[in-house]
Design a protein around this motif. Structure first.
Motif, PDB file in Angstrom:
ATOM      1  N   ILE A 153       0.846  -1.199   0.000  1.00 53.32           N
ATOM      2  CA  ILE A 153       0.000   0.000   0.000  1.00 53.32           C
ATOM      3  C   ILE A 153       0.883   1.251   0.000  1.00 53.32           C
ATOM      4  CG2 ILE A 153      -0.279   0.465   2.476  1.00 53.32           C
ATOM      5  CD1 ILE A 153      -3.340   0.572   1.921  1.00 53.32           C
ATOM      6  N   VAL A 154       0.425   2.294  -0.673  1.00 51.86           N
ATOM      7  CA  VAL A 154       1.141   3.569  -0.719  1.00 51.86           C
ATOM      8  C   VAL A 154       0.413   4.538   0.209  1.00 51.86           C
ATOM      9  CG1 VAL A 154       1.926   5.455  -2.194  1.00 51.86           C
ATOM     10  CG2 VAL A 154       1.832   3.115  -3.099  1.00 51.86           C
ATOM     11  N   THR A 155       1.131   5.165   1.111  1.00 51.57           N
ATOM     12  CA  THR A 155       0.497   5.991   2.132  1.00 51.57           C
ATOM     13  C   THR A 155       0.976   7.434   2.063  1.00 51.57           C
ATOM     14  OG1 THR A 155       2.183   5.478   3.804  1.00 51.57           O
ATOM     15  CG2 THR A 155       0.268   4.017   3.692  1.00 51.57           C
ATOM     16  N   TYR A 156       0.067   8.350   2.406  1.00 52.90           N
ATOM     17  CA  TYR A 156       0.368   9.782   2.455  1.00 52.90           C
ATOM     18  C   TYR A 156      -0.281  10.357   3.710  1.00 52.90           C
ATOM     19  CZ  TYR A 156       1.341   9.058  -2.508  1.00 52.90           C
ATOM     20  OH  TYR A 156       1.841   8.587  -3.694  1.00 52.90           O
ATOM     21  N   ASP A 191       2.028  12.424  -7.493  1.00 44.40           N
ATOM     22  CA  ASP A 191       2.956  11.346  -7.153  1.00 44.40           C
ATOM     23  C   ASP A 191       2.371   9.979  -7.501  1.00 44.40           C
ATOM     24  OD1 ASP A 191       5.529  10.632  -5.794  1.00 44.40           O
ATOM     25  OD2 ASP A 191       4.157   9.531  -4.491  1.00 44.40           O
ATOM     26  N   ILE A 192       1.094   9.774  -7.208  1.00 46.69           N
ATOM     27  CA  ILE A 192       0.447   8.503  -7.556  1.00 46.69           C
ATOM     28  C   ILE A 192       0.479   8.287  -9.065  1.00 46.69           C
ATOM     29  CG2 ILE A 192      -1.741   7.230  -7.551  1.00 46.69           C
ATOM     30  CD1 ILE A 192      -2.400   8.750  -4.918  1.00 46.69           C
ATOM     31  N   HIS A 193       0.166   9.346  -9.797  1.00 47.64           N
ATOM     32  CA  HIS A 193       0.162   9.236 -11.265  1.00 47.64           C
ATOM     33  C   HIS A 193       1.566   8.966 -11.793  1.00 47.64           C
ATOM     34  CE1 HIS A 193      -0.561  10.875 -15.475  1.00 47.64           C
ATOM     35  NE2 HIS A 193      -1.345   9.819 -15.360  1.00 47.64           N
ATOM     36  N   ASP A 194       2.564   9.611 -11.207  1.00 47.75           N
ATOM     37  CA  ASP A 194       3.946   9.376 -11.624  1.00 47.75           C
ATOM     38  C   ASP A 194       4.364   7.933 -11.360  1.00 47.75           C
ATOM     39  OD1 ASP A 194       4.206  11.985 -12.447  1.00 47.75           O
ATOM     40  OD2 ASP A 194       5.295  12.650 -10.658  1.00 47.75           O
ATOM     41  N   LYS A 195       3.927   7.382 -10.226  1.00 45.32           N
ATOM     42  CA  LYS A 195       4.307   6.024  -9.845  1.00 45.32           C
ATOM     43  C   LYS A 195       3.634   4.973 -10.725  1.00 45.32           C
ATOM     44  CE  LYS A 195       5.535   6.139  -4.912  1.00 45.32           C
ATOM     45  NZ  LYS A 195       5.767   7.564  -4.654  1.00 45.32           N
TER      46      LYS A 195
END
Length: 261
Positions: free
Chosen positions: A55-58, A74-78
């Motif tokens: 999971i990616v967290t912010y 950042d999500i779109h870049d990843k």
């Protein structure tokens, strides 16, 4: 339950470290989605990351435009895409009669519940439009389709997010973007314990009496659990719900009133 109904999809869930958001993140992960969550609770985010390493967290406040913009970029870049957005972040607002409402508390409720919902959509919409696909869910409440005594700011904010979803469904349908609203009833958990305690203090009733009154507001005489909302969100974000848009779904045990009964 595990499956592949969201295989290849990237989902963002706001306030995803506890309650409805956590249950939805877990359900989406179980269906093979790539999941990003944001939350203000650093410890809860750390627990989610420890439990689900993928999971990616912010850590951020959804009312902070620059933070939201940066997260979505950042999500779109990843991952190169965002296929599902669950606008779940919200606060309870001040409990009390209208003549005692404090404007700063009112504005804080609106900032998170309404402006936060708008801001995430503001920056996710261009991505979904470029993809010509996407599914968005605004988490409202039965308070977003009924009156709610002593909860004016919360009710107003939740009516607003229903209106936003209806508007976005109309605005973005030609881009194959679906937007729906889920209206949970009384969800068992720590947040409801706090809400009941606040109402007990305002009304002079006991917490037990408040809880019973909530149960009596529904035909099924029940509270619901966060997983019930997660299951509805899964349907609407999967291909099974590919032609469902502009709808308001009550998951509430057939709520008939939010007045005290």
């Amino acid at each position: 339950m595990t499956g592949t109904r969201l295989k290849g999809k990237v989902a963002l869930i706001t306030a995803g470290a506890s309650g409805i958001g956590k249950a939805t993140a877990e359900r989406f992960l179980a269906e093979d989605a790539t999941v990003a969550i944001c939350d203000m609770d650093e410890a809860a985010l750390a627990t989610m990351k420890e439990t689900y390493p993928s999971i990616v967290t912010y850590q951020l406040n959804v009312a902070d435009e620059e933070a939201v913009k940066g997260m979505i970029s950042d999500i779109h870049d990843k991952f190169g895409q965002i296929d599902a957005l669950v606008n779940n972040a919200g606060v309870a607002g001040q409990t009390g009669p209208i003549e005692e409402q404090e404007i700063d508390a009112w504005r804080q409720c609106m900032a998170v519940n309404v402006e936060g919902t708008m801001l995430t959509m503001k920056y996710v919409a261009p991505i979904m439009k470029s993809q010509k696909s996407g599914a968005v869910i605004n988490i409202s409440s039965t308070a977003g389709i009924m009156g709610y005594p002593y909860r004016s700011p919360y009710a107003a904010s939740k009516w607003a997010v229903v209106g936003l979803a209806k508007t976005w469904a109309m605005e973005l349908g030609e881009d194959n973007i679906r937007v729906n609203t889920i209206c949970p009833g009384s969800v068992d958990g720590d947040r409801m314990v706090r809400v009941i305690a606040a109402e007990a203090e305002t009304t002079g009733l006991t917490p037990e009496a408040i809880r019973i009154s909530y149960e009596k507001q529904t035909s099924m005489r029940t509270f619901i659990v966060a997983e019930d909302i997660a299951n509805a969100a899964l349907f609407m974000c999967s291909d099974e719900g590919r032609f469902v848009s502009g709808q308001v779904f009550g998951v509430d045990g057939a709520a008939t009133t939010l007045d005290k009964v």
